[in-house]
Design an enzyme around this catalytic site. Structure first.
Site, mmCIF file in Angstrom:
data_model
loop_
_atom_site.group_PDB
_atom_site.id
_atom_site.type_symbol
_atom_site.label_atom_id
_atom_site.label_comp_id
_atom_site.label_asym_id
_atom_site.label_seq_id
_atom_site.Cartn_x
_atom_site.Cartn_y
_atom_site.Cartn_z
ATOM 1 C CG HIS A 30 -3.713 -34.779 -13.574
ATOM 2 N ND1 HIS A 30 -3.093 -35.934 -14.136
ATOM 3 C CD2 HIS A 30 -2.795 -34.721 -12.940
ATOM 4 C CE1 HIS A 30 -2.171 -36.586 -14.228
ATOM 5 N NE2 HIS A 30 -1.476 -35.619 -13.140
ATOM 6 C CG ASP A 32 -6.681 -32.187 -17.317
ATOM 7 O OD1 ASP A 32 -6.088 -32.806 -16.432
ATOM 8 O OD2 ASP A 32 -7.090 -32.148 -18.682
ATOM 9 C CG HIS A 33 -9.631 -35.155 -15.497
ATOM 10 N ND1 HIS A 33 -10.511 -36.467 -16.468
ATOM 11 C CD2 HIS A 33 -8.316 -35.294 -15.901
ATOM 12 C CE1 HIS A 33 -9.411 -36.585 -18.005
ATOM 13 N NE2 HIS A 33 -8.397 -35.401 -17.391
ATOM 14 C CG HIS A 236 -8.028 -36.392 -22.358
ATOM 15 N ND1 HIS A 236 -6.394 -36.325 -22.121
ATOM 16 C CD2 HIS A 236 -7.821 -35.702 -21.070
ATOM 17 C CE1 HIS A 236 -5.492 -36.047 -21.365
ATOM 18 N NE2 HIS A 236 -6.363 -35.090 -20.541
#
Lengths: 269, 269
Positions: A30, A32-33, A236
């Site tokens: 994903h 955002d990682h 997160h």
């Protein structure tokens, strides 16, 4: 571990020492990682990095990086290694004299792994005050630290147990990025000194958490408690929470030794 | 136009209206020109964008985006169009009632295009003060603006030339991202109201500029002068220059109507 968009900018802002980083671990794909990874790799190239860099992550990440390097006709001037991770159990992905690193499966919308950093047991610590006045050959210090008795230069026996203290306990850091609440991870993270566990929502949004395969702050704390870890870091957080104190409060109601993983903070294991 | 890493964050910082953007133009596939795009596309998805979005760029960009969407198992909830650009001459990539957009070839290390935004000639402007007291049917205003004479309700002829002024001249914005100095681009950007041209180095680093296929501030100004543009914006400065005034000064020595393309500034065409 993990590398969202803007990582480079934050590294600059927080004066991270760029060339201390030799291994990068990506839990899942994903954005955002990992969207900050390709920029970091190419900036290292501009900075004329010399040392090898190893990336650990899902197989598709290698394809993505290679396609982007091809598109910019970039040949990296440093050695770039890729270690493919699998989400099918505890897998050792790295080992040296000091540390072992494993992946373990998390439970999210796409294949996702946690990372377990296990320090190897160290040597016993010399008690300087007990060695004062003793005339000991340099090489014998090493033996004492390994728990072996030696003789000093005068021939007197020195017992390792008398002049050394036990090694510091080997520390364990467990990193659980995005995951739904799952007790299946407990055996992997049992007894960690520090556990990072995502806490995207407050528990009043448990339905949303389950739908999106994320955890609540309460659940992160329950995992920490059941795994008997020493400290919990939660992070997160959904952007719906402008004030994070409710998340912290909720987690601490179950597991008091909780901190917020806030940008720019440093936590010791 | 172009979308480096961190674009999303800057959009937030400068309060850019996210849903005013329906077309994104990528000049080439060096990371500083597109690494922020994938994050923007997926954030639009999180924000439940409804309107179509069209990306214009080199063919490989589509592959990169699709691979990254596949890796995160993302199906965009808005219509995503991709228009492949070619760097082989002047190519029209967009047209509506108000504007035509063309690509034209730049000269860099990898295939790169500039973008030319040409407003279409508008309608003549009604001179309100000349129409006072006249009783004109609503639909006739449109005809007057098109230069057609009409009758008022009393049957008197109204000459369009008497009651309208010429349309504002159609404006032209030319965007030249990364390129070595090349007079081949002059025909494309001739007479632009505003020219953005990269100026990576000062002219004392002309060798470095040629090596890396970039331009100096002096060269950007020479292009602006030869193309007879009205205003020049320079940008893409090497990080070696912490103070940009030398670059501005150098360009202004040739082309006084030069400004620095500085983050957060807005320039009217």
């Amino acid at each position: 571990v993990d590398c969202g968009e803007g990582t480079q900018e934050r590294m600059q802002q927080y004066k991270v020492r760029w060339f201390r980083i030799n291994h990068i671990f990506i839990s899942h794909l994903h954005g955002d990682h990992y969207y900050g990874l390709i920029g970091l790799l190419t900036t290292y190239n501009l900075l004329r990095r010399a040392h090898p860099l190893t990336i650990y992550g899902p197989a598709l990440l290698k394809e993505i990086i290679e396609l982007q390097l091809k598109a910019s006709a970039t040949r990296l001037n440093y050695q770039f290694n890729f270690v493919e991770t699998q989400d099918d159990g505890l897998n050792k992905i790295f080992e040296d004299d000091f540390v072992e690193i494993h992946t373990f499966p998390l439970h999210h919308k796409i294949p996702t792994t946690g990372f377990l950093f296990r320090q190897k047991p160290g040597e016993r610590r010399l008690l300087i005050e007990k060695l004062e006045g003793r005339d000991i050959e340099r090489v014998h210090y090493k033996l004492l630290k390994q728990g072996t008795d030696v003789n000093d230069k005068g021939g007197n026996l020195i017992k390792a147990m008398d002049v050394t203290a036990p090694a510091h306990p080997a520390r364990i850091y467990a990193f659980c990025s995005d995951t739904i609440y799952s007790e299946k991870i407990l055996p992997y993270i049992q007894g960690a000194d520090l556990l990072y566990h995502e806490a995207t929502y407050l528990h009043d949004s448990i339905n949303r958490a389950e739908e999106t395969k994320h955890s609540t702050a309460l659940q992160a704390a329950q995992i920490a408690e059941k795994a008997n870890v020493k400290k919990l870091l939660i992070g997160h957080f959904s952007s719906r929470y402008s004030n994070l104190s409710m998340l912290l409060h909720e987690a601490r109601s179950i597991f008091p030794e909780t901190s917020l993983a806030v940008e720019g903070e440093t936590f010791n294991v």
